[in-house]
Design a protein around this motif. Structure first.
Motif, PDB file in Angstrom:
ATOM      1  N   LEU A  89      -2.147   5.263   9.982  1.00 22.66           N
ATOM      2  CA  LEU A  89      -2.742   3.987  10.094  1.00 22.66           C
ATOM      3  C   LEU A  89      -3.109   2.793   9.110  1.00 22.66           C
ATOM      4  N   GLU A  90      -2.490   1.705   8.959  1.00 18.52           N
ATOM      5  CA  GLU A  90      -2.750   1.288   8.369  1.00 18.52           C
ATOM      6  C   GLU A  90      -3.675  -0.099   9.452  1.00 18.52           C
ATOM      7  N   VAL A  91      -4.592  -0.026   8.726  1.00 23.53           N
ATOM      8  CA  VAL A  91      -5.960  -0.602   8.973  1.00 23.53           C
ATOM      9  C   VAL A  91      -5.853  -2.272   8.867  1.00 23.53           C
ATOM     10  N   LEU A  92      -5.276  -3.120   9.724  1.00 22.06           N
ATOM     11  CA  LEU A  92      -5.250  -4.462   9.252  1.00 22.06           C
ATOM     12  C   LEU A  92      -6.470  -5.293   9.499  1.00 22.06           C
ATOM     13  N   VAL A  93      -7.185  -6.135   8.314  1.00 21.63           N
ATOM     14  CA  VAL A  93      -8.121  -7.253   8.481  1.00 21.63           C
ATOM     15  C   VAL A  93      -8.002  -7.874   7.821  1.00 21.63           C
ATOM     16  N   ARG A  94      -8.602  -9.270   8.765  1.00 21.69           N
ATOM     17  CA  ARG A  94      -8.039 -10.197   8.469  1.00 21.69           C
ATOM     18  C   ARG A  94      -8.860 -11.029   8.865  1.00 21.69           C
ATOM     19  N   ASN A  95      -9.118 -11.817   8.167  1.00 26.62           N
ATOM     20  CA  ASN A  95     -10.043 -13.312   7.653  1.00 26.62           C
ATOM     21  C   ASN A  95      -9.585 -14.860   8.378  1.00 26.62           C
ATOM     22  N   ALA A  97      -5.472 -16.483   9.452  1.00 27.85           N
ATOM     23  CA  ALA A  97      -4.618 -16.459  10.342  1.00 27.85           C
ATOM     24  C   ALA A  97      -2.973 -16.236   9.416  1.00 27.85           C
ATOM     25  N   ALA A  98      -1.988 -15.362   9.533  1.00 27.38           N
ATOM     26  CA  ALA A  98      -1.085 -15.917   8.725  1.00 27.38           C
ATOM     27  C   ALA A  98      -0.119 -14.754   9.081  1.00 27.38           C
ATOM     28  N   GLY A  99       1.076 -14.773   8.929  1.00 25.24           N
ATOM     29  CA  GLY A  99       1.793 -13.583   8.764  1.00 25.24           C
ATOM     30  C   GLY A  99       2.004 -13.804  10.449  1.00 25.24           C
ATOM     31  N   SER A 100       1.585 -12.243  10.356  1.00 25.38           N
ATOM     32  CA  SER A 100       2.577 -11.427  11.726  1.00 25.38           C
ATOM     33  C   SER A 100       1.171 -11.934  13.165  1.00 25.38           C
ATOM     34  N   LEU A 101       0.409 -12.285  12.689  1.00 27.59           N
ATOM     35  CA  LEU A 101      -1.167 -12.662  13.361  1.00 27.59           C
ATOM     36  C   LEU A 101      -0.379 -13.592  14.281  1.00 27.59           C
ATOM     37  N   SER A 102      -0.606 -14.198  13.275  1.00 28.14           N
ATOM     38  CA  SER A 102       0.024 -15.905  13.501  1.00 28.14           C
ATOM     39  C   SER A 102       1.479 -16.078  14.280  1.00 28.14           C
ATOM     40  N   GLY A 128       8.818   1.537  12.549  1.00 25.37           N
ATOM     41  CA  GLY A 128       8.681   0.544  12.569  1.00 25.37           C
ATOM     42  C   GLY A 128       6.897   0.336  12.696  1.00 25.37           C
ATOM     43  N   ASP A 129       6.393   1.089  12.090  1.00 28.03           N
ATOM     44  CA  ASP A 129       4.587   0.826  11.589  1.00 28.03           C
ATOM     45  C   ASP A 129       4.072  -0.234  12.869  1.00 28.03           C
ATOM     46  N   PRO A 130       4.350   0.310  14.208  1.00 28.19           N
ATOM     47  CA  PRO A 130       3.695  -0.472  15.868  1.00 28.19           C
ATOM     48  C   PRO A 130       2.102  -0.713  16.160  1.00 28.19           C
ATOM     49  N   VAL A 174      -7.529 -13.808   2.770  1.00 29.62           N
ATOM     50  CA  VAL A 174      -7.041 -14.228   3.814  1.00 29.62           C
ATOM     51  C   VAL A 174      -6.572 -12.343   4.570  1.00 29.62           C
ATOM     52  N   ASP A 175      -6.117 -11.978   4.199  1.00 34.37           N
ATOM     53  CA  ASP A 175      -6.388 -10.464   4.723  1.00 34.37           C
ATOM     54  C   ASP A 175      -5.455  -9.635   3.985  1.00 34.37           C
ATOM     55  N   PHE A 176      -5.792  -8.156   4.731  1.00 35.78           N
ATOM     56  CA  PHE A 176      -5.100  -6.959   3.790  1.00 35.78           C
ATOM     57  C   PHE A 176      -4.602  -5.470   4.568  1.00 35.78           C
ATOM     58  N   LYS A 177      -4.599  -4.836   4.190  1.00 34.40           N
ATOM     59  CA  LYS A 177      -4.083  -3.634   4.515  1.00 34.40           C
ATOM     60  C   LYS A 177      -4.820  -2.329   4.025  1.00 34.40           C
ATOM     61  N   LEU A 178      -5.202  -1.419   4.241  1.00 38.21           N
ATOM     62  CA  LEU A 178      -6.388  -0.446   3.847  1.00 38.21           C
ATOM     63  C   LEU A 178      -5.537   0.951   4.650  1.00 38.21           C
ATOM     64  N   PRO A 196      -2.036  -7.071  -4.812  1.00 33.57           N
ATOM     65  CA  PRO A 196      -1.116  -8.797  -4.053  1.00 33.57           C
ATOM     66  C   PRO A 196       0.190  -7.688  -3.234  1.00 33.57           C
ATOM     67  N   ASP A 197       0.423  -6.605  -3.175  1.00 37.59           N
ATOM     68  CA  ASP A 197       1.991  -6.436  -2.096  1.00 37.59           C
ATOM     69  C   ASP A 197       0.638  -5.977  -1.214  1.00 37.59           C
ATOM     70  N   THR A 198      -0.163  -5.410  -0.941  1.00 36.70           N
ATOM     71  CA  THR A 198      -1.146  -5.292   0.519  1.00 36.70           C
ATOM     72  C   THR A 198      -2.324  -6.193   0.784  1.00 36.70           C
ATOM     73  N   CYS A 199      -2.292  -7.322   0.695  1.00 35.52           N
ATOM     74  CA  CYS A 199      -3.183  -8.684   0.276  1.00 35.52           C
ATOM     75  C   CYS A 199      -2.915  -9.756   0.922  1.00 35.52           C
ATOM     76  N   PHE A 215       8.204 -12.874  -2.310  1.00 32.97           N
ATOM     77  CA  PHE A 215       8.733 -11.741  -2.262  1.00 32.97           C
ATOM     78  C   PHE A 215       9.236 -11.489  -1.005  1.00 32.97           C
ATOM     79  N   ARG A 216       8.254 -12.310   0.246  1.00 32.81           N
ATOM     80  CA  ARG A 216       9.242 -11.751   1.317  1.00 32.81           C
ATOM     81  C   ARG A 216       9.390 -13.198   2.017  1.00 32.81           C
ATOM     82  N   ARG A 217       9.253 -14.280   1.484  1.00 35.29           N
ATOM     83  CA  ARG A 217       9.544 -15.588   2.368  1.00 35.29           C
ATOM     84  C   ARG A 217       9.928 -15.961   0.691  1.00 35.29           C
TER      85      ARG A 217
HETATM   86  P1  TMP Z   1       1.255  -8.463   8.464  1.00 31.88           P
HETATM   87  O1  TMP Z   1       0.212 -10.020   8.833  1.00 31.88           O
HETATM   88  O2  TMP Z   1       2.832  -8.556   8.003  1.00 31.88           O
HETATM   89  O3  TMP Z   1       0.871  -7.880   9.898  1.00 31.88           O
HETATM   90  O4  TMP Z   1       0.610  -8.219   7.537  1.00 31.88           O
HETATM   91  C1  TMP Z   1      -1.212  -8.303   7.519  1.00 31.88           C
HETATM   92  C2  TMP Z   1      -1.401  -8.087   5.790  1.00 31.88           C
HETATM   93  O5  TMP Z   1      -1.423  -6.282   6.146  1.00 31.88           O
HETATM   94  C3  TMP Z   1      -0.238  -8.468   4.566  1.00 31.88           C
HETATM   95  O6  TMP Z   1      -1.232  -8.834   3.882  1.00 31.88           O
HETATM   96  C4  TMP Z   1       0.452  -7.672   4.418  1.00 31.88           C
HETATM   97  C5  TMP Z   1      -0.700  -6.533   4.611  1.00 31.88           C
HETATM   98  N1  TMP Z   1       0.484  -5.223   4.781  1.00 31.88           N
HETATM   99  C6  TMP Z   1       0.430  -4.437   4.033  1.00 31.88           C
HETATM  100  O7  TMP Z   1       0.132  -3.997   2.973  1.00 31.88           O
HETATM  101  N2  TMP Z   1       1.813  -3.695   4.677  1.00 31.88           N
HETATM  102  C7  TMP Z   1       2.713  -3.256   5.817  1.00 31.88           C
HETATM  103  O8  TMP Z   1       2.657  -2.160   6.229  1.00 31.88           O
HETATM  104  C8  TMP Z   1       1.889  -4.274   7.345  1.00 31.88           C
HETATM  105  C9  TMP Z   1       2.333  -4.646   8.586  1.00 31.88           C
HETATM  106  C10 TMP Z   1       0.912  -5.026   5.997  1.00 31.88           C
END
Ligand code: TMP
Length: 236
Positions: A89-95, A97-102, A128-130, A174-178, A196-199, A215-217
């Motif tokens: 599981l990728e656990v996403l925590v958001r404070n 809005a950004a990225g896919s949530l936006s 694709g990590d749904p 803003v947000d991060f993944k655990l 910074p790869d995951t936050c 990098f993404r953008r």
């Molecule tokens: P998202 O807005 O793309 O869903 O990402 C939310 C946050 O989680 C962002 O800080 C990037 C991180 N993230 C990863 O590190 N790996 C991932 O596979 C995903 C989907 C998000």
């Protein structure tokens, strides 16, 4: 400590066996991917910077009672960790809005959320990590109810600690993944990395992005963003 054969190579890290049964070495690479692997590149010295940042954050979290896989930093790019089986599981925590949530809900980036948002993705590259919810997680036997509660409580506590830590160095979290792992004894502990790869890390004053979104953008100054986080964390 002897580094033995490679067990696994991911997009940003390699994991090696050691001569100690319960301990692995994580080796951080400079490779960067985005858009589920479609965009590939290199961020110079990212491995060194992410290993530094993750090591400091894991140690800080341990000091505040969070159980993690971190044992110690071994070298520029290597950390010694406890052997775990990753919960898929990728656990996403958001404070904010950004990225896919936006995108999903049409909320402008940077909007402060009234409450912390917790989301789960099923860690599966082919799919694709749904997104996935608790009902799916239990039905698919990815984790039991009590493990989901442990993960939820740990993620929210980690968020509180990281928000306060980042605030002190002028960064909005803003947000991060655990990711969490299961020890051979069945305990759920924090694993993977926090970097910074995951936050998403924004300068609190200027809102400048100091994370992988550069990098993404294709925003440029990617290394500079990561380096700024290293500098602020190390000077703290
Ligand atoms: P998202 O807005 O793309 O869903 O990402 C939310 C946050 O989680 C962002 O800080 C990037 C991180 N993230 C990863 O590190 N790996 C991932 O596979 C995903 C989907 C998000």
């Amino acid at each position: 400590m002897q580094k033995l054969e490679m067990l696994y190579e991911g997009k940003a890290k390699r994991v090696y066996k050691t001569d100690v049964d319960q301990e692995y070495i994580v080796d951080y690479k400079d490779d960067a991917t985005a858009l589920n692997g479609l965009k590939k590149g290199t961020i110079t010295d990212k491995g060194i910077m992410n290993n530094t940042i993750s090591s400091i954050l894991f140690e800080m979290l341990e000091g505040k009672g969070i159980k993690t896989h971190f044992i110690k930093k071994l070298s520029d790019r290597e950390m010694l960790v406890k052997k775990v089986t990753i919960v898929p599981l990728e656990v996403l925590v958001r404070n904010y809005a950004a990225g896919s949530l936006s995108k999903r809900y049409g909320i402008p980036e940077g909007t402060k959320m009234d409450n912390t948002i917790l989301e789960f993705c099923y860690k599966n590259d082919e799919l694709g990590d749904p997104f996935i919810n608790e009902y799916h997680i239990r039905a698919m036997k990815l984790a039991e109810e009590k493990d989901i509660r442990t993960i939820e409580n740990a993620a929210l506590r980690i968020n509180e600690i990281l928000i306060a830590f980042m605030k002190e160095i002028g960064i909005d979290l803003v947000d991060f993944k655990l990711e969490f792992g299961r020890t051979p004894e069945g305990e759920i502990i924090l694993a993977d990395e926090i970097s910074p790869d995951t936050c998403r890390l924004w300068d609190a004053e200027t809102h400048e992005k100091l994370d992988k979104d550069r990098f993404r953008r294709d925003m440029g100054k990617v290394e500079e963003g990561y380096m700024e986080v290293v500098r602020r964390i190390c000077e703290k």
